[in-house]
Write an enzyme that holds these catalytic residues in place. Structure first.
Site, PDB file in Angstrom:
ATOM      1  N   GLU A  40       0.857  -1.383   0.352  1.00 39.69           N
ATOM      2  CA  GLU A  40       0.029  -0.520  -0.196  1.00 39.69           C
ATOM      3  C   GLU A  40       0.700   0.845  -0.109  1.00 39.69           C
ATOM      4  OE1 GLU A  40      -3.205   1.531  -0.744  1.00 39.69           O
ATOM      5  OE2 GLU A  40      -3.888   0.104   0.128  1.00 39.69           O
ATOM      6  N   GLU A  43       0.406   6.837   1.353  1.00 40.93           N
ATOM      7  CA  GLU A  43       0.410   6.687   2.794  1.00 40.93           C
ATOM      8  C   GLU A  43      -1.024   8.053   3.635  1.00 40.93           C
ATOM      9  OE1 GLU A  43       3.984   8.401   0.579  1.00 40.93           O
ATOM     10  OE2 GLU A  43       1.741   8.548   0.235  1.00 40.93           O
ATOM     11  N   SER A 102       7.664   5.936   6.078  1.00 41.75           N
ATOM     12  CA  SER A 102       7.610   7.037   5.222  1.00 41.75           C
ATOM     13  C   SER A 102       8.359   8.259   6.135  1.00 41.75           C
ATOM     14  CB  SER A 102       6.251   7.052   5.092  1.00 41.75           C
ATOM     15  OG  SER A 102       5.907   6.685   4.300  1.00 41.75           O
ATOM     16  N   CYS A 116       2.548   4.513   5.420  1.00 45.10           N
ATOM     17  CA  CYS A 116       2.910   3.734   4.317  1.00 45.10           C
ATOM     18  C   CYS A 116       2.013   2.772   4.829  1.00 45.10           C
ATOM     19  CB  CYS A 116       3.246   4.159   3.036  1.00 45.10           C
ATOM     20  SG  CYS A 116       5.064   3.232   3.324  1.00 45.10           S
ATOM     21  N   SER A 390      13.132   6.014  -0.100  1.00 47.85           N
ATOM     22  CA  SER A 390      12.607   6.560   0.665  1.00 47.85           C
ATOM     23  C   SER A 390      13.531   8.051   0.853  1.00 47.85           C
ATOM     24  CB  SER A 390      12.027   6.564   1.988  1.00 47.85           C
ATOM     25  OG  SER A 390      10.834   5.873   2.498  1.00 47.85           O
ATOM     26  N   HIS A 410       8.192   9.048  -1.530  1.00 45.04           N
ATOM     27  CA  HIS A 410       8.354   8.101  -1.016  1.00 45.04           C
ATOM     28  C   HIS A 410       7.823   6.993  -2.638  1.00 45.04           C
ATOM     29  CE1 HIS A 410       9.214   8.570   2.980  1.00 45.04           C
ATOM     30  NE2 HIS A 410       8.249   9.718   2.374  1.00 45.04           N
TER      31      HIS A 410
END
Length: 519
Positions: A40, A43, A102, A116, A390, A410
């Site tokens: 996923e 964020e 993140s 995230c 990141s 990110h």
């Protein structure tokens, strides 16, 4: 002497050089860090303000506000969110935490937390309020079991936002739906407002915000034996008149790009094997150039000796063509005997921070706010295994006495869920560039099939209409290679919001993968 070895513990991050901001790496958290299960990308983004500016901290609070809080205390809060600290860049105005999922930015007067994956960001919010009260000494209330803490600081404003999830069924805690998230926030704060911006059956963005001088939600059934406490708002370190000119919230500007369906060739730049190959090529090229340069200097010394010029303190002829300065006067010529035998540092095949810096430079991310304009900027980047990236950028103002800003990037590059985000609060007026220019540069790095833009900007108190934001919105109309599909302008309490959604002209990927729909 030419030394091409990588020193032990060297991160290759610009932040590790002398001077400020200062980088600290948590090597324990980076051990065996693997992004194989990341899925996923979009964020969750939380901003909690405890005053409108670093200049308007309450008199009773610590002089440095939230920056007084030790990193170990923040790590305990992040345990509730289910993420770890990888490294920290410290500066006078802001501490930038690079996380396993993140980023977090800690200013004296506000905290920005962006996570995230399946992190439970809102589960950490009561703890943030408690830390602000007990450690940073912000004004607070007591005894509200609904908030999950005995003590909670009173925030100035709260903002929470996110894009629609790709995999909402995999979220945990209060993040299984927008309705649950709103309920969770309403249990903490009075008078919050929740919005959905964009198409219900298309790409959309959620926003929750409170009004200035936020009120905490009182207990539903107060304890009769608990005396009711009347809390007077404390004096601040600025008069109200001065605040209208100096407050951060009067100059607050945040640009966020949320990009999906990245071009596969561009996404490959954020894989470990690709970055390691880039680093290897650069390493051998630099080593080769160093050898060539050394031979040039060696040749010039011999030439001088042949012409009868004696070097002071050096007897006779310095050397001849048979001498290899890389042999270190040893019979063992391994390592630097030839370019083909150079030993490639292990750090540049596995070390996340070292390769993160390689990626930020190779892709052009480090040049979004170029060092020629921002010489004191520092970038802290990390490349995950086997892929994912990141980075935090701390961007001090080039003007003396100016504020320090940030950007954060990110990337989840896997084809089935490719996503990248870019967020910054560097004002367009400071960078000297139009917002559309920054968008164009970032989009060019990732080449997404589609992306959305949110420009969240504090309103000028003297301008109650939307004329200013409409003018700015019109400048975002043309992004080369893309067509604008959606444009929404909102007039919010103290802020103007522009939301835009774009698709690439040659995109043939079909309809967006919605995951979460708003009905």
């Amino acid at each position: 002497m030419v030394n091409t070895e990588v020193p032990t513990g060297y991160t290759a991050s610009p932040s590790s050089f002398s001077g400020t901001p200062l980088l600290t790496i948590n090597h324990e958290a980076t051990i065996d860090l693997d992004s194989s299960n990341s899925f996923e990308g979009p964020e969750k983004l939380l901003e909690v303000w405890f005053s409108a500016s670093p200049l308007s901290l309450p008199e009773a609070s610590s002089p440095d506000g939230l920056k007084t809080v030790p990193s170990e205390v923040w790590k305990e809060m992040l345990d509730l969110v289910n993420c770890k600290v990888l490294s920290v860049v410290e500066s006078g105005d802001v501490d930038a935490y690079l996380l396993s999922e993140s980023s977090m930015f800690v200013f004296p007067h506000k905290l920005i937390l962006k996570t995230c994956g399946t992190t439970t960001l809102l589960s950490g919010l009561p703890k943030i309020l408690e830390i602000a009260a007990l450690v940073a000494k912000f004004p607070h209330t007591v005894a509200n079991t609904v908030r999950g803490t005995a003590t909670a600081a009173i925030p100035y404003r709260v903002f929470y936002s996110r894009k629609n999830f790709l995999y909402p069924d995999r979220q945990r805690g209060p993040h299984r739906s927008w309705r649950n998230e709103v309920n969770s926030l309403d249990r903490l704060f009075l008078g919050g407002s929740a919005y959905m911006i964009g198409k219900m059956n298309g790409e959309h963005w959620y926003l929750y915000l409170t009004e200035p001088n936020t009120m905490l939600t009182p207990p539903a059934t107060p304890d009769r034996e608990q005396p009711i406490k009347m809390l007077d708002l404390p004096q601040t370190k600025l008069t109200a008149k001065a605040c209208t000119m100096e407050l951060d919230d009067a100059q607050d500007e945040t640009l966020e790009l949320l990009m999906t369906d990245l071009e596969p060739t561009n996404a490959k730049q954020f894989y470990l094997d690709h970055a390691s190959a880039v680093a290897e090529g650069r390493y051998f090229q630099q080593a080769h150039e160093a050898r060539v340069e050394a031979r040039k200097h060696l040749g010039s010394i011999n030439d001088m000796e042949e012409e009868g010029v004696k070097m002071e303190g050096l007897p006779g002829k310095i050397c001849d063509d048979s001498v290899d300065v890389f042999s270190n006067t040893s019979d063992d010529t391994s390592g630097f005997a030839s370019d083909d035998e150079l030993s490639y540092p292990q750090e540049l095949t596995t070390e996340g921070h070292a390769l993160g810096t390689v990626v930020s430079e190779a892709t052009g991310l480090s040049a979004v706010y170029h060092e020629s304009k921002y010489p004191d900027a520092r970038i802290d980047a990390y490349l995950f295994t086997p892929c994912g990236f990141s980075a935090n950028g701390v961007i001090p103002s080039p003007k003396a006495g100016g504020s320090t800003h940030y950007f954060t990037v990110h990337v989840t590059p896997e084809p089935h869920c490719s996503y990248a985000s870019f967020e910054t609060n560097v004002p367009a007026s400071q960078s000297g560039r139009e917002t559309a220019e920054v968008i164009q540069q970032v989009v060019g790095i990732f080449k997404p099939g589609r992306f959305s833009v949110t420009l969240f900007e504090a309103k000028d108190a003297a301008d109650d209409d939307l004329s200013t934001v409409k003018k700015k919105s019109s400048k975002l109309e043309v992004i080369s290679g893309y067509r604008r599909v959606d444009r929404i302008v909102h007039d919010l309490e103290g802020y103007e919001l522009v939301f835009k959604y774009y698709e690439r002209f040659d995109w043939e990927g079909g309809a967006p993968r919605l995951g979460e729909v708003a009905f």
